[in-house]
Design a protein around this motif. Structure first.
Motif, PDB file in Angstrom:
ATOM      1  N   LYS A 150      48.393  25.840  33.888  1.00 38.82           N
ATOM      2  CA  LYS A 150      49.259  25.669  35.050  1.00 38.82           C
ATOM      3  C   LYS A 150      49.649  27.038  35.607  1.00 38.82           C
ATOM      4  O   LYS A 150      49.802  28.003  34.869  1.00 38.82           O
ATOM      5  CB  LYS A 150      50.526  24.887  34.667  1.00 38.82           C
ATOM      6  N   ASN A 151      49.822  27.087  36.907  1.00 44.81           N
ATOM      7  CA  ASN A 151      50.211  28.327  37.575  1.00 44.81           C
ATOM      8  C   ASN A 151      51.739  28.473  37.483  1.00 44.81           C
ATOM      9  O   ASN A 151      52.455  28.405  38.481  1.00 44.81           O
ATOM     10  CB  ASN A 151      49.751  28.306  39.032  1.00 44.81           C
ATOM     11  N   ASP A 152      52.199  28.663  36.242  1.00 45.97           N
ATOM     12  CA  ASP A 152      53.645  28.715  36.001  1.00 45.97           C
ATOM     13  C   ASP A 152      54.119  30.119  35.652  1.00 45.97           C
ATOM     14  O   ASP A 152      55.287  30.323  35.287  1.00 45.97           O
ATOM     15  CB  ASP A 152      54.027  27.756  34.874  1.00 45.97           C
ATOM     16  N   GLY A 153      53.219  31.092  35.749  1.00 51.89           N
ATOM     17  CA  GLY A 153      53.593  32.477  35.478  1.00 51.89           C
ATOM     18  C   GLY A 153      53.724  32.820  34.010  1.00 51.89           C
ATOM     19  O   GLY A 153      54.167  33.919  33.677  1.00 51.89           O
ATOM     20  N   LYS A 154      53.329  31.898  33.120  1.00 55.36           N
ATOM     21  CA  LYS A 154      53.473  32.124  31.681  1.00 55.36           C
ATOM     22  C   LYS A 154      52.124  32.369  31.021  1.00 55.36           C
ATOM     23  O   LYS A 154      51.144  31.680  31.332  1.00 55.36           O
ATOM     24  CB  LYS A 154      54.152  30.913  31.027  1.00 55.36           C
ATOM     25  N   ASP A 155      52.090  33.345  30.106  1.00 55.37           N
ATOM     26  CA  ASP A 155      50.896  33.618  29.293  1.00 55.37           C
ATOM     27  C   ASP A 155      49.622  33.731  30.138  1.00 55.37           C
ATOM     28  O   ASP A 155      48.573  33.203  29.770  1.00 55.37           O
ATOM     29  CB  ASP A 155      50.710  32.529  28.232  1.00 55.37           C
ATOM     30  N   LEU A 156      49.706  34.399  31.265  1.00 58.94           N
ATOM     31  CA  LEU A 156      48.590  34.428  32.204  1.00 58.94           C
ATOM     32  C   LEU A 156      47.365  35.119  31.620  1.00 58.94           C
ATOM     33  O   LEU A 156      46.234  34.645  31.791  1.00 58.94           O
ATOM     34  CB  LEU A 156      49.021  35.110  33.504  1.00 58.94           C
ATOM     35  N   GLN A 157      47.555  36.244  30.948  1.00 57.77           N
ATOM     36  CA  GLN A 157      46.416  36.957  30.380  1.00 57.77           C
ATOM     37  C   GLN A 157      45.739  36.130  29.293  1.00 57.77           C
ATOM     38  O   GLN A 157      44.508  36.079  29.225  1.00 57.77           O
ATOM     39  CB  GLN A 157      46.857  38.312  29.826  1.00 57.77           C
ATOM     40  N   GLN A 158      46.523  35.467  28.454  1.00 61.38           N
ATOM     41  CA  GLN A 158      45.941  34.636  27.405  1.00 61.38           C
ATOM     42  C   GLN A 158      45.155  33.475  28.010  1.00 61.38           C
ATOM     43  O   GLN A 158      44.111  33.064  27.479  1.00 61.38           O
ATOM     44  CB  GLN A 158      47.028  34.107  26.471  1.00 61.38           C
TER      45      GLN A 158
ATOM     46  N   ASP B 216      45.169  46.290  32.156  1.00 62.55           N
ATOM     47  CA  ASP B 216      45.608  44.914  32.339  1.00 62.55           C
ATOM     48  C   ASP B 216      46.411  44.819  33.635  1.00 62.55           C
ATOM     49  O   ASP B 216      47.153  45.741  33.983  1.00 62.55           O
ATOM     50  CB  ASP B 216      46.506  44.474  31.177  1.00 62.55           C
ATOM     51  N   SER B 217      46.237  43.703  34.340  1.00 61.30           N
ATOM     52  CA  SER B 217      47.099  43.435  35.488  1.00 61.30           C
ATOM     53  C   SER B 217      48.163  42.432  35.055  1.00 61.30           C
ATOM     54  O   SER B 217      48.210  42.012  33.896  1.00 61.30           O
ATOM     55  CB  SER B 217      46.281  42.861  36.650  1.00 61.30           C
ATOM     56  N   LYS B 218      49.003  42.017  35.972  1.00 60.24           N
ATOM     57  CA  LYS B 218      50.043  41.045  35.635  1.00 60.24           C
ATOM     58  C   LYS B 218      49.446  39.689  35.277  1.00 60.24           C
ATOM     59  O   LYS B 218      50.041  38.924  34.513  1.00 60.24           O
ATOM     60  CB  LYS B 218      51.018  40.900  36.814  1.00 60.24           C
ATOM     61  N   THR B 219      48.267  39.403  35.837  1.00 62.22           N
ATOM     62  CA  THR B 219      47.684  38.071  35.645  1.00 62.22           C
ATOM     63  C   THR B 219      46.426  38.068  34.786  1.00 62.22           C
ATOM     64  O   THR B 219      46.084  37.040  34.197  1.00 62.22           O
ATOM     65  CB  THR B 219      47.328  37.449  37.002  1.00 62.22           C
TER      66      THR B 219
END
Length: 290
Positions: free
Chosen positions: A167-175, A223-226
């Motif tokens: 989900k695009n919820d801003g959590k654990d994006l890199q993982q 690494d970026s934010k996402t």
């Protein structure tokens, strides 16, 4: 921006997208997604002229969109890496000095044209080879095969986001990006069960798909934010393969890092960083990943 509908990749792209939609592995995966209620419509492939779009997925509509400018760039990166390796590096490592420097320069011209597409599609120089030349040129045929596997890897990565219910919820994006990569790697392995004779081209195609992301990005070592860095993602793919130290993919991987360094004028010193190519690659990664 020029008309992207006249892009060099268009004659190759449309038949490939149709073929991918009919791939039995893809069909089975889509059925599973439908059965689990993760998509409500069949996966549909689309392209967009926007040069800022690479690949994106809409789980509600089941549409995976590729940016056609990005795919043109990706083909140029595949051409550059494949030709430079097979027609330059490999010949040199075998102790032969009979290298076609004009062909290598042409490959570099194609790559720099591809990079220019970041600002919008521009006409392709008429004197350079195109993907549709594959019937007359075996070198281009191999580039095209690697390119198609690169696109297939990206396709499975995007489906992975749906399958894993990201989900695009801003959590654990890199993982989430790592997990989608691992999903794609596993499905590419399934491809090998169907077409084992294509192992070399498939492995190289996935590496070139990742290399396209590396060579496109000044900050591929960060690494970026996402997203995790493209170089870290490439490193993880090679680790999944569990390659022998003598495998030629290490040569291509080292060349990829040299090319990124050269392309963005990072001026790293990679001399004497390993007794073998695998060690060299890991030491190079250690030097440049931030």
């Amino acid at each position: 921006m020029k008309n992207v509908k006249k892009s060099i990749i268009r004659p190759l792209l449309i038949p490939f997208l149709r073929k991918l939609e009919l791939n039995p592995i893809v069909i089975q995966l889509v059925k599973e997604l439908e059965h689990q209620g993760k998509i409500h419509k069949k996966i549909r492939l689309s392209t967009k002229a926007d040069c800022k779009v690479r690949a994106e997925v809409d789980s509600k509509s089941g549409v995976i969109t590729f940016g056609e400018c990005f795919l043109c760039y990706l083909w140029s990166a595949c051409y550059y890496c494949e030709i430079t390796y097979n027609e330059g590096i490999k010949i040199f490592l075998n102790g032969d000095t009979d290298i076609d420097k004009e062909l290598l320069a042409q490959a570099e011209d194609i790559y720099f044209w591809g990079k220019s597409l970041n600002d919008g599609y521009i006409d392709y120089p008429e004197n350079l080879p195109v993907p549709s030349d594959f019937k007359q040129n075996e070198k281009i045929l191999m580039v095209n095969i690697c390119f198609l596997y690169a696109v297939e890897y990206i396709f499975y990565h995007e489906i992975g986001h749906i399958f894993l219910e990201h989900k695009n919820d801003g959590k654990d994006l890199q993982q989430k990006e790592y997990d989608a990569d691992m999903f794609a790697f596993q499905y590419m392995k399934k491809e090998l069960l169907v077409y084992p004779e294509n192992e070399k081209a498939l492995r190289l195609g996935v590496l070139l798909g990742l290399s396209g992301l590396v060579l496109f990005d000044y900050n591929a070592n960060q690494d970026s934010k996402t997203h995790p860095s493209s170089i870290k993602r490439t490193k993880r793919f090679l680790e999944v393969l569990d390659l022998e130290k003598t495998d030629e993919l290490w040569v291509m991987a080292c060349f990829l890092l040299f090319s990124w360094d050269k392309s963005f004028s990072k001026y790293k010193n990679f001399l004497n960083e390993g007794d073998d190519l695998k060690t060299l690659f890991y030491n190079m990664c250690h030097s440049i990943i931030q």
